[in-house]
Motif scaffolding. Structure first.
Motif, PDB file in Angstrom:
ATOM      1  N   GLU A   1       7.059 -12.933  63.079  1.00  0.00           N
ATOM      2  CA  GLU A   1       7.359 -12.653  61.652  1.00  0.00           C
ATOM      3  C   GLU A   1       6.258 -12.676  60.767  1.00  0.00           C
ATOM      4  O   GLU A   1       6.251 -11.949  59.808  1.00  0.00           O
ATOM      5  CB  GLU A   1       8.196 -13.902  61.431  1.00  0.00           C
ATOM      6  N   GLU A   2       5.039 -13.431  61.003  1.00  0.00           N
ATOM      7  CA  GLU A   2       3.889 -13.411  60.122  1.00  0.00           C
ATOM      8  C   GLU A   2       3.146 -12.162  60.341  1.00  0.00           C
ATOM      9  O   GLU A   2       2.405 -11.779  59.586  1.00  0.00           O
ATOM     10  CB  GLU A   2       3.385 -14.866  59.963  1.00  0.00           C
ATOM     11  N   ALA A   3       2.837 -11.807  61.539  1.00  0.00           N
ATOM     12  CA  ALA A   3       2.038 -10.793  62.098  1.00  0.00           C
ATOM     13  C   ALA A   3       2.453  -9.518  61.210  1.00  0.00           C
ATOM     14  O   ALA A   3       1.843  -8.407  60.914  1.00  0.00           O
ATOM     15  CB  ALA A   3       1.736 -10.851  63.414  1.00  0.00           C
ATOM     16  N   LYS A   4       3.937  -9.192  60.975  1.00  0.00           N
ATOM     17  CA  LYS A   4       4.449  -8.256  60.385  1.00  0.00           C
ATOM     18  C   LYS A   4       4.151  -6.876  60.919  1.00  0.00           C
ATOM     19  O   LYS A   4       4.327  -5.798  60.650  1.00  0.00           O
ATOM     20  CB  LYS A   4       4.042  -8.152  58.933  1.00  0.00           C
ATOM     21  N   GLN A   5       3.407  -6.938  62.220  1.00  0.00           N
ATOM     22  CA  GLN A   5       3.001  -5.503  63.145  1.00  0.00           C
ATOM     23  C   GLN A   5       3.764  -5.835  64.455  1.00  0.00           C
ATOM     24  O   GLN A   5       3.520  -6.790  64.787  1.00  0.00           O
ATOM     25  CB  GLN A   5       1.465  -5.320  62.926  1.00  0.00           C
ATOM     26  N   LYS A   6       4.004  -4.905  65.098  1.00  0.00           N
ATOM     27  CA  LYS A   6       4.350  -4.949  66.452  1.00  0.00           C
ATOM     28  C   LYS A   6       3.229  -4.981  67.342  1.00  0.00           C
ATOM     29  O   LYS A   6       2.649  -3.889  67.582  1.00  0.00           O
ATOM     30  CB  LYS A   6       5.344  -3.833  66.830  1.00  0.00           C
ATOM     31  N   VAL A   7       2.675  -6.198  67.505  1.00  0.00           N
ATOM     32  CA  VAL A   7       1.529  -6.608  68.633  1.00  0.00           C
ATOM     33  C   VAL A   7       1.983  -7.378  69.658  1.00  0.00           C
ATOM     34  O   VAL A   7       2.659  -8.473  69.470  1.00  0.00           O
ATOM     35  CB  VAL A   7       0.349  -6.917  67.858  1.00  0.00           C
TER      36      VAL A   7
ATOM     37  N   SER B   1     -18.839 -16.689  62.024  1.00  0.00           N
ATOM     38  CA  SER B   1     -18.643 -16.184  60.672  1.00  0.00           C
ATOM     39  C   SER B   1     -17.566 -16.991  59.917  1.00  0.00           C
ATOM     40  O   SER B   1     -16.719 -17.704  60.761  1.00  0.00           O
ATOM     41  CB  SER B   1     -17.756 -14.706  60.894  1.00  0.00           C
ATOM     42  N   ASN B   2     -17.350 -16.963  58.542  1.00  0.00           N
ATOM     43  CA  ASN B   2     -16.422 -17.676  58.018  1.00  0.00           C
ATOM     44  C   ASN B   2     -15.409 -16.965  57.526  1.00  0.00           C
ATOM     45  O   ASN B   2     -14.422 -17.059  56.478  1.00  0.00           O
ATOM     46  CB  ASN B   2     -16.954 -18.484  56.869  1.00  0.00           C
ATOM     47  N   ASP B   3     -15.202 -15.572  57.921  1.00  0.00           N
ATOM     48  CA  ASP B   3     -14.537 -14.161  57.641  1.00  0.00           C
ATOM     49  C   ASP B   3     -13.292 -14.068  58.558  1.00  0.00           C
ATOM     50  O   ASP B   3     -14.005 -13.340  59.542  1.00  0.00           O
ATOM     51  CB  ASP B   3     -15.072 -13.333  57.131  1.00  0.00           C
ATOM     52  N   ASN B   4     -12.215 -14.283  58.555  1.00  0.00           N
ATOM     53  CA  ASN B   4     -11.307 -14.178  59.668  1.00  0.00           C
ATOM     54  C   ASN B   4     -10.959 -12.671  59.695  1.00  0.00           C
ATOM     55  O   ASN B   4     -10.727 -11.978  60.828  1.00  0.00           O
ATOM     56  CB  ASN B   4      -9.825 -14.836  59.515  1.00  0.00           C
ATOM     57  N   LYS B   5     -11.089 -12.142  58.610  1.00  0.00           N
ATOM     58  CA  LYS B   5     -10.868 -10.370  58.825  1.00  0.00           C
ATOM     59  C   LYS B   5     -12.083  -9.726  59.220  1.00  0.00           C
ATOM     60  O   LYS B   5     -11.669  -8.789  60.097  1.00  0.00           O
ATOM     61  CB  LYS B   5     -10.970  -9.660  56.964  1.00  0.00           C
ATOM     62  N   GLU B   6     -13.423 -10.148  59.160  1.00  0.00           N
ATOM     63  CA  GLU B   6     -14.440  -9.738  60.025  1.00  0.00           C
ATOM     64  C   GLU B   6     -14.132  -9.885  61.291  1.00  0.00           C
ATOM     65  O   GLU B   6     -14.221  -9.012  62.148  1.00  0.00           O
ATOM     66  CB  GLU B   6     -15.590 -10.524  59.468  1.00  0.00           C
ATOM     67  N   ALA B   7     -13.684 -11.059  61.621  1.00  0.00           N
ATOM     68  CA  ALA B   7     -13.389 -11.316  63.272  1.00  0.00           C
ATOM     69  C   ALA B   7     -12.400 -10.020  63.854  1.00  0.00           C
ATOM     70  O   ALA B   7     -12.483  -9.892  64.824  1.00  0.00           O
ATOM     71  CB  ALA B   7     -12.866 -12.465  63.520  1.00  0.00           C
TER      72      ALA B   7
ATOM     73  N   VAL C   1      -3.273 -17.755  57.857  1.00  0.00           N
ATOM     74  CA  VAL C   1      -4.230 -17.253  58.814  1.00  0.00           C
ATOM     75  C   VAL C   1      -3.587 -15.775  59.265  1.00  0.00           C
ATOM     76  O   VAL C   1      -4.214 -14.718  58.887  1.00  0.00           O
ATOM     77  CB  VAL C   1      -4.494 -17.851  60.045  1.00  0.00           C
ATOM     78  N   LEU C   2      -2.347 -16.069  59.533  1.00  0.00           N
ATOM     79  CA  LEU C   2      -1.516 -14.715  59.986  1.00  0.00           C
ATOM     80  C   LEU C   2      -1.442 -13.727  58.842  1.00  0.00           C
ATOM     81  O   LEU C   2      -1.427 -12.499  58.801  1.00  0.00           O
ATOM     82  CB  LEU C   2      -0.103 -15.061  60.623  1.00  0.00           C
ATOM     83  N   ARG C   3      -1.072 -14.523  57.618  1.00  0.00           N
ATOM     84  CA  ARG C   3      -0.760 -13.379  56.178  1.00  0.00           C
ATOM     85  C   ARG C   3      -2.044 -12.731  56.151  1.00  0.00           C
ATOM     86  O   ARG C   3      -1.850 -11.585  55.792  1.00  0.00           O
ATOM     87  CB  ARG C   3      -0.321 -14.399  55.319  1.00  0.00           C
ATOM     88  N   GLN C   4      -2.977 -13.488  56.162  1.00  0.00           N
ATOM     89  CA  GLN C   4      -4.483 -12.788  55.778  1.00  0.00           C
ATOM     90  C   GLN C   4      -4.836 -11.785  56.636  1.00  0.00           C
ATOM     91  O   GLN C   4      -5.444 -10.758  56.281  1.00  0.00           O
ATOM     92  CB  GLN C   4      -5.592 -13.912  55.994  1.00  0.00           C
ATOM     93  N   ILE C   5      -4.784 -11.929  57.829  1.00  0.00           N
ATOM     94  CA  ILE C   5      -5.151 -10.936  59.043  1.00  0.00           C
ATOM     95  C   ILE C   5      -3.950  -9.827  59.469  1.00  0.00           C
ATOM     96  O   ILE C   5      -4.228  -8.738  59.621  1.00  0.00           O
ATOM     97  CB  ILE C   5      -5.648 -11.469  60.272  1.00  0.00           C
TER      98      ILE C   5
END
Length: 189
Positions: free
Chosen positions: A107-113, A53-59, A78-82
């Motif tokens: 920092e960029e993930a903005k989620q606790k993962v 895919s060319n869609d990171n969100k789909e991935a 990429v991190l801001r996008q996902i």
């Protein structure tokens, strides 16, 4: 534990990881998605049953484990996008991006993962890599899974993140140095 895997960045390293995971039997091709802007270059993977895919969100929607294999200058975008799609109890981020510390990813993930930083070397293409790993907020079950994954691609060693830059240099140059060193020794004999 059979997680679905997204490899964001279908360049040389991303493709080598994908091929190694499939060749070893660790991942079924249909459980792996690889993204790249120009998916035409991923045709061989697609023929093997890998999703492309060319869609990171789909991935991210598809996967439980997300391997970031982009160029260092692309990681923040990429991190801001996902980031809005990341889920703490579902996703694990693994970065094989050179020179980008875990703090930037967090920092960029903005989620606790959970985040793992991995530094394989070029021998990953033949499943003979020496991969250095370091982790942040990763539970025992996920640690075990990450170890299993990278053990399919060679060997692993856990190190402190402060040593990752040195590991990167050694991984990038060590193979060539060993080969040149061996050749020099033979020439002297």
């Amino acid at each position: 534990m059979n997680k679905k895997i997204a490899i964001i960045g279908g360049g040389n390293l991303g493709v080598a990881i994908t091929e190694g995971l499939i060749a070893s039997g660790f991942a079924l091709p249909q459980h792996v998605i690889v993204t790249k802007r120009n998916i035409k270059t991923l045709q061989k993977l697609e023929e093997k049953g890998v999703l492309v895919s060319n869609d990171n969100k789909e991935a991210v929607h598809f996967a439980d484990l997300i391997i970031l294999a982009v160029k260092p200058f692309q990681i923040r975008d990429v991190l801001r996008q996902i980031a809005p799609l990341l889920q703490q109890n579902r996703h694990i981020l693994v970065s094989v991006v050179t020179g980008v510390p875990i703090s930037v990813i967090v920092e960029e993930a903005k989620q606790k993962v959970p985040v793992v930083r991995a530094m394989p070397n070029t021998a990953i293409a033949i499943q003979e890599s020496m991969t250095c790993l370091t982790a942040h907020e990763v539970g025992d079950a996920d640690i075990s899974y990450i170890e299993d994954l990278f053990n399919q691609l060679g060997r692993i060693v856990w190190i402190d993140e402060k040593l990752m830059d040195a590991a990167t240099v050694l991984g990038a140059c060590g193979t060539a140095y060993a080969k040149i060193g061996r050749a020099s020794c033979r020439e002297r004999v």
